[in-house]
Design a protein around this motif. Structure first.
Motif, PDB file in Angstrom:
ATOM      1  N   TYR A 104      -4.263   0.230   8.320  1.00 31.84           N
ATOM      2  CA  TYR A 104      -5.417   0.270   7.233  1.00 31.84           C
ATOM      3  C   TYR A 104      -6.301  -0.549   7.428  1.00 31.84           C
ATOM      4  O   TYR A 104      -6.075  -1.960   8.087  1.00 31.84           O
TER       5      TYR A 104
ATOM      6  N   SER B 142      -7.844   2.630  -1.697  1.00 24.32           N
ATOM      7  CA  SER B 142      -8.921   2.590  -0.881  1.00 24.32           C
ATOM      8  C   SER B 142     -10.109   1.591  -1.571  1.00 24.32           C
ATOM      9  O   SER B 142     -11.052   1.033  -0.699  1.00 24.32           O
TER      10      SER B 142
ATOM     11  N   ILE C 157       0.913  -1.303   0.145  1.00 28.38           N
ATOM     12  CA  ILE C 157      -0.139   0.066  -0.115  1.00 28.38           C
ATOM     13  C   ILE C 157       0.836   1.150  -0.051  1.00 28.38           C
ATOM     14  O   ILE C 157       0.803   2.130  -1.166  1.00 28.38           O
TER      15      ILE C 157
END
Lengths: 271, 196
Positions: B95, B75, B64
């Motif tokens: 996250y 996202s 990420i």
């Protein structure tokens, strides 16, 4: 137009196949394994090792019934109902309103024993009959079509004679079937290998209409949950091992990889 | 933000694939991230797809952060991290779009977790990106991995979910490689990399 296939001058019609009505479990993958669901009124033994997902499976079976408007009942003998509901609330598929509205009725076996004056270490013939009558009366009064007893092993510990256990399960199953109630009896076992018994007392598996085995396959130090339908009267079904995951949406199944379906040879699960 | 040159030919090749395709993406050791980004970005931006990224190669946080460093918003992607829990031993991450499976040997769990995520996703068109076959080959025997890829690809093809399988050919067992060639419908080959 005739759908039959023409062979010479004779039109061949497919043979009429009788299929029993099904109790669609609603559990992702299980109805496919059972070619549509559990035949109505069956008594199914869900036998599994600790942590294999038996209680979750049983509860989801009831929730899916409740969502379809069926009255459901859960008899808990292994943990208090409050604790059971607290544990099951973590799953998104479960809605406490189903309990509050009376679609899912949860009974503590200890409370039932107390009502019946059965607060004793072991049950005799009359006690067993009183217990059967109480369960059947509840099912009949509420109109229960899906029932889970968790666990039949704990319940049967109080019944000392093998013959009496056999009578209890046979009579209970017969009466519930008459009422159109599909029942899952949860059974605790210590090993789910091919050499193991699928019930604690050895008699439950012979009486049940169906047996669903749940356990773990150990692969390089990790435990993978599996489910296997060993027997189901009244329907063709897959007998393959299926891997399962307990997700917030409920139990999910997929066929277990053939090259990974056996536990590692050194593990205690496969010995 | 780091400036990064994408391989535009990959985007062009992706216009040829259907939702029920299975794409094998071959890369080398040195260009794996460039090839990955060049595949993921068009899927998200050109085709407006959501998806699941299965990371057997590195921890999902690292991936990420690498994507974010080149300006990619991930996202809409859910990550299944196969290395942080059982191998690296850490699942405390900042996250919410990372899911953990204990180990790369729990192949069925990976499949079921992917299906679970896809049941909960709001995207109409989805991809599943497997990073990577050679990483799975470290932990799994050839025959179980070959069987798994067969199951994996057919499961998603049946559901009209694009599967993209990243692979470094010279680190993949021949049996697995030949099976992958057989099951996949499309090939994006960026495996012949010469480093000057």
């Amino acid at each position: 137009m005739n759908p039959g296939r023409l062979v010479g001058h004779v039109t061949m019609q497919p043979a009429a196949v009788y299929t029993r009505d099904r109790c669609v479990t609603g559990i992702h993958g299980l109805d496919e394994i059972l070619r549509g669901g559990i035949p109505y009124g069956s008594t199914v033994l869900a036998a599994g090792t600790c942590g294999s997902g038996k209680t979750t499976l049983g509860m989801e079976f009831l929730v899916r019934g409740a969502l379809a408007g069926e009255a459901c009942a859960h008899f808990t003998a292994t943990e208090p109902s409050v604790k059971l509901l607290e544990n099951i609330r973590q799953y998104a598929f479960f809605d406490m309103n189903m309990v509050d509205s009376g679609l899912i009725n949860v009974f503590d076996m200890d409370v039932l024993y107390s009502w019946l004056g059965l607060e004793k270490a072991s049950f005799e013939l009359d006690d067993v009959h009183a217990l059967i009558k109480a369960i059947v009366d509840i099912v009949n009064t509420i109109g229960v079509t899906r029932l889970v007893i968790d666990s039949v092993t704990t319940l049967c510990y109080k019944i000392k004679s093998e013959q009496l256990i056999r009578d209890f399960l046979f009579t209970l199953g017969k009466k519930l079937a008459t009422l159109g109630c599909t029942t899952i009896l949860i059974s605790e076992i210590t090993s789910a290998t091919e050499n193991a018994h699928w019930s604690s007392f050895g008699v439950e598996e012979a009486i049940a209409d169906g047996i669903i085995v749940m356990g773990d396959v150990e692969r390089m130090g990790h435990l993978l949950r599996f489910l296997q339908v060993v027997k189901m009267r009244g329907t063709a079904h897959s007998r393959a091992k299926h891997a399962i995951e307990l997700t917030p949406l409920g139990v999910m199944l997929t066929p277990m990889l053939k090259w990974g379906a056996q536990s590692d040879k050194t593990s205690r699960w496969g010995s | 933000m780091i400036m990064f040159e994408l391989d535009q030919r990959i985007a062009e090749q992706l216009t040829e694939v259907a939702l029920n395709s299975a794409v094998q993406v071959r890369c080398g050791n040195s260009n794996a991230f460039m090839v990955t980004a060049s595949t993921i970005i068009p899927l998200m931006q050109m085709f407006e797809m959501g998806g699941v990224y299965i990371s057997a190669n590195r921890g999902a946080v690292e991936i990420i952060e690498a994507f974010e460093s080149i300006g990619i918003d991930v996202s809409k992607i859910q990550f299944i991290d196969l290395v942080s829990s059982g191998i690296l031993g850490g699942t405390d991450v900042p996250y919410s779009n990372i899911h953990f499976v204990d180990s790369p040997i729990m192949l069925e769990s990976v499949l079921l977790r992917t299906l679970y995520i896809l049941r909960t996703t709001s995207s109409e068109r989805n991809f599943v990106f497997l990073d990577s076959v050679n990483a799975l080959a470290i932990y799994n025997e050839d025959r179980i991995l070959a069987e798994y890829l067969h199951t994996f690809i057919n499961t998603f093809r049946q559901r009209e979910i694009l599967s993209v399988v990243l692979n470094v050919p010279d680190q993949t067992p021949p049996l697995v490689l030949s099976n992958l060639d057989l099951y996949c419908t499309d090939l994006i080959d960026r495996g012949q990399v010469v480093i000057h």
